[in-house]
Design a protein around this motif. Structure first.
Motif, PDB file in Angstrom:
ATOM      1  N   ASP A 178       0.680  -1.087   0.001  1.00  0.00           N
ATOM      2  CA  ASP A 178       0.110   0.039   0.160  1.00  0.00           C
ATOM      3  C   ASP A 178       0.807   1.223  -0.054  1.00  0.00           C
ATOM      4  O   ASP A 178       2.019   1.139  -0.321  1.00  0.00           O
ATOM      5  N   ILE A 179       0.226   2.422   0.308  1.00  0.00           N
ATOM      6  CA  ILE A 179       1.028   3.490   0.074  1.00  0.00           C
ATOM      7  C   ILE A 179       2.325   3.731   1.138  1.00  0.00           C
ATOM      8  O   ILE A 179       3.163   4.474   0.948  1.00  0.00           O
ATOM      9  N   THR A 180       2.166   2.865   2.316  1.00  0.00           N
ATOM     10  CA  THR A 180       3.175   2.828   3.192  1.00  0.00           C
ATOM     11  C   THR A 180       4.293   2.052   3.029  1.00  0.00           C
ATOM     12  O   THR A 180       5.322   1.827   3.632  1.00  0.00           O
ATOM     13  N   GLY A 181       3.892   1.040   2.166  1.00  0.00           N
ATOM     14  CA  GLY A 181       5.007  -0.063   1.706  1.00  0.00           C
ATOM     15  C   GLY A 181       4.195  -1.426   1.982  1.00  0.00           C
ATOM     16  O   GLY A 181       3.043  -1.519   1.982  1.00  0.00           O
ATOM     17  N   PRO A 182       5.256  -2.535   1.980  1.00  0.00           N
ATOM     18  CA  PRO A 182       4.617  -3.631   2.025  1.00  0.00           C
ATOM     19  C   PRO A 182       4.097  -4.183   3.517  1.00  0.00           C
ATOM     20  O   PRO A 182       4.751  -3.595   4.427  1.00  0.00           O
TER      21      PRO A 182
END
Length: 134
Positions: A66-70
């Motif tokens: 997602d936008i924060t990473g995996p």
């Protein structure tokens, strides 16, 4: 011109072939360092998993981005002989799952090839595995 630039900046620019070779070598070293760091993070996940199930040898998990990473979600844990120790659909909740999954997600972020795809779940998302003794 190059002497004047050296006096202004304090350094002499490398010839383009040498500069490109040096950059390529630095890039390769950075890739190796990232892969090694991912292996260390995966080992931390294994240590945390063995605190819950000392016989665990293989973890199966989902990775989503997602936008924060995996981020990772545990699906199952197995012994070296393949006996299932734990499964998300049939057993109690994994105690403090984030101690394992945070390390798995971080490892995947450092190295895209840190884990092997082994299957897909019912939603069509890939399932990955981590062998703790690798």
């Amino acid at each position: 011109m190059e002497d004047a630039m050296a006096r202004l900046t304090g350094y002499i620019r490398l010839p383009d072939p040498v500069r490109e070779h040096t950059l390529a070598a630095a890039h390769q070293q950075a890739k190796r360092a990232a892969a090694q760091y991912a292996r260390l993070l995966a080992a931390e996940a294994g240590i945390a998993a063995r605190a819950v199930h000392p016989a665990v040898a293989r973890l199966v998990f989902r990775l989503v981005e997602d936008i924060t990473g995996p981020s990772a979600t545990l699906v199952a844990a197995y012994t070296a002989s393949g006996r299932r120790l734990w499964h998300v659909d049939t057993d109690d909740e994994w105690p403090d799952e984030s101690l394992v999954t945070d390390h798995l997600a971080a490892a995947a972020e450092w190295d895209d090839n840190a884990f092997t795809i082994v299957d897909t779940d019912t939603d069509g998302k890939y399932l990955y595995e981590h062998h703790l003794d690798d």
